[in-house]
Scaffold this motif. Sequence first.
Motif, short mmCIF file in Angstrom:
data_model
loop_
_atom_site.label_atom_id
_atom_site.label_comp_id
_atom_site.label_asym_id
_atom_site.label_seq_id
_atom_site.Cartn_x
_atom_site.Cartn_y
_atom_site.Cartn_z
N CYS A 136 0.85 -1.21 0.00
CA CYS A 136 0.00 0.00 0.00
C CYS A 136 0.89 1.25 0.00
O CYS A 136 1.65 1.46 0.96
CB CYS A 136 -0.91 0.02 1.22
SG CYS A 136 -1.65 -1.58 1.59
N GLY A 196 -0.46 -5.54 10.66
CA GLY A 196 -0.18 -5.69 9.23
C GLY A 196 -0.51 -7.10 8.79
O GLY A 196 -0.74 -7.99 9.62
N GLU A 197 -0.48 -7.31 7.46
CA GLU A 197 -0.80 -8.66 6.94
C GLU A 197 0.51 -9.42 6.72
O GLU A 197 1.35 -8.99 5.92
CB GLU A 197 -1.58 -8.54 5.62
CG GLU A 197 -1.90 -9.92 5.03
CD GLU A 197 -2.93 -9.86 3.92
OE1 GLU A 197 -3.20 -8.75 3.42
OE2 GLU A 197 -3.46 -10.93 3.56
FE1 SF4 Z 1 -1.34 -1.85 3.75
FE2 SF4 Z 1 0.04 -3.33 5.44
FE3 SF4 Z 1 -0.24 -0.72 5.86
FE4 SF4 Z 1 -2.34 -2.33 6.18
S1 SF4 Z 1 -0.44 -2.34 7.37
S2 SF4 Z 1 -2.36 -0.36 5.11
S3 SF4 Z 1 -1.99 -3.82 4.57
S4 SF4 Z 1 0.87 -1.70 4.15
#
Ligand code: SF4
Length: 476
Positions: A104, A146-147
């Motif tokens: 992202c 996060g993922e």
């Molecule tokens: Fe994207 Fe990871 Fe940030 Fe969530 S934590 S907005 S999935 S980069």
Amino acid sequence: MSRAKYDKHSVHAAEFINDAEIRDTLDYAVANKDNKSLLEEILRKAEEGNGISHREAAVLIEMEDKEIEERLYAIARKLKERIYGNRIVMFAPLYLSNYCINGCVYCPYHAINKTIPRRKLTQEEIRREVIALQDMGHKRLALETGEHPKLNPIEYVLESIDTIYSIHHKNGAIRRVNVNIAATTVENYTRLKDAGIGTYILFEETYDRETYEKLHPTGPKSDWAYHTEAMDRAMEGGIDDVGIGALFGISSYRYDLVGILMHAEHLEARFGVGPHTISVPRIRPADDIDPADFPNAVTDEVFRRIVAVLRVAVPYTGMIVSTRESKRSRELVLDVGVSQLSGGSRTSVGGYAEGIEDAEESAQFDISDNRTLDEIVEWLLDLGYIPSFCTACYREGRTGDRFMSLAKRGLIGNCCAPNALMTLAEYIEDYASPQVKLKGKQMIARLTEVIPSEKVRRITQSNLEEIVKGKRDFRF
Ligand code: SF4
Ligand code: SF4
């Protein structure tokens, strides 16, 4: 490529968040922005308090008439007062891990950012964070992670939820854990439900698929349809309170406002219950993220209009703003629709407890409202709002359509007001500074007197006396 047709009942994202329908809606709004009789009709409908459609909302966002704008704010204010009274529900985010495999471009946790320290809390660190949050007075958390299937698997999230619910420091307790994790499978949603989560939160970021795909170039989140259909899977998995939202400023706010409302209409059409909450974050500066790279940034004035339009479009859906917003812009939107606020927040991993390594530098975004929870509580009291730490509905099983049916019949307010006063009384006894104690006690005394039902008033008064003696956790 065949053109998808709009169908709010469809299981396919391209049909319920239909690009052609959104573009037609935006054209319709431009063509009708000066159509006084239509605007009057939409305001009349808004005033009835049963919501307006995404098309009608688009016209309200587009119109330029100052007098209509003021009337819109007045209606939003009135609806908010009727449904939510002057209560504002408080919560805090808790970041578990900033390891992430997604790309992202607006978020510093994206996988290729090599400058941000990566942290994942151990269960012991979570315990310390939760004790720090309880010592501030929080009862309601939103978990963020996060993922990362290897480092943050669902088992880690479930174990963390168990840890959080198990901690009771002094009089503290986290009574509702809402969860904001990446889109996942029906099976994993069922596991989250079984772990006792409150709301499952997932922001669409932007509903505009083309922009979405540019802003999410890599990782599982790049699959727009899988992400957009997540709430359907969550509901199929048994979660009945879901929270949606868009990150305003990364794409056209007009498009995203219509998208949010079409998403709400879809959930209502398919499951008989719309979203429990809508969040309205705006793009903020952060490590390696410059908002100047996002030319669609939303001004305070437009932001206020967005909140007011959402309030009249979905009157029974809670609306949340975070500490991304400054004190001034929070005041503007509290007035026209927001019903939940975070306070004393840290957007870093390990930011609440003392001495967790690299915590400061691991923040997801900069905070505009840096006040402590006690300062926020005092500010709300000064503005005439009741800061509420209530979590009663979820704990009484009033979720999903049960909650909505009570809310729509105007019955939920009978529970909210006394619950707000009793949870504020707990806060005052356990955590408030002397001046907040004084102001809070005055408000509680004044508002307990005017609880309409004699029976509820009597029980509330007796519970308030018990709270002073040290008993906790009363609720209607
Ligand atoms: Fe994207 Fe990871 Fe940030 Fe969530 S934590 S907005 S999935 S980069
Ligand atoms: Fe929210 Fe239910 Fe408490 Fe009212 S009674 S504040 S709706 S949890």
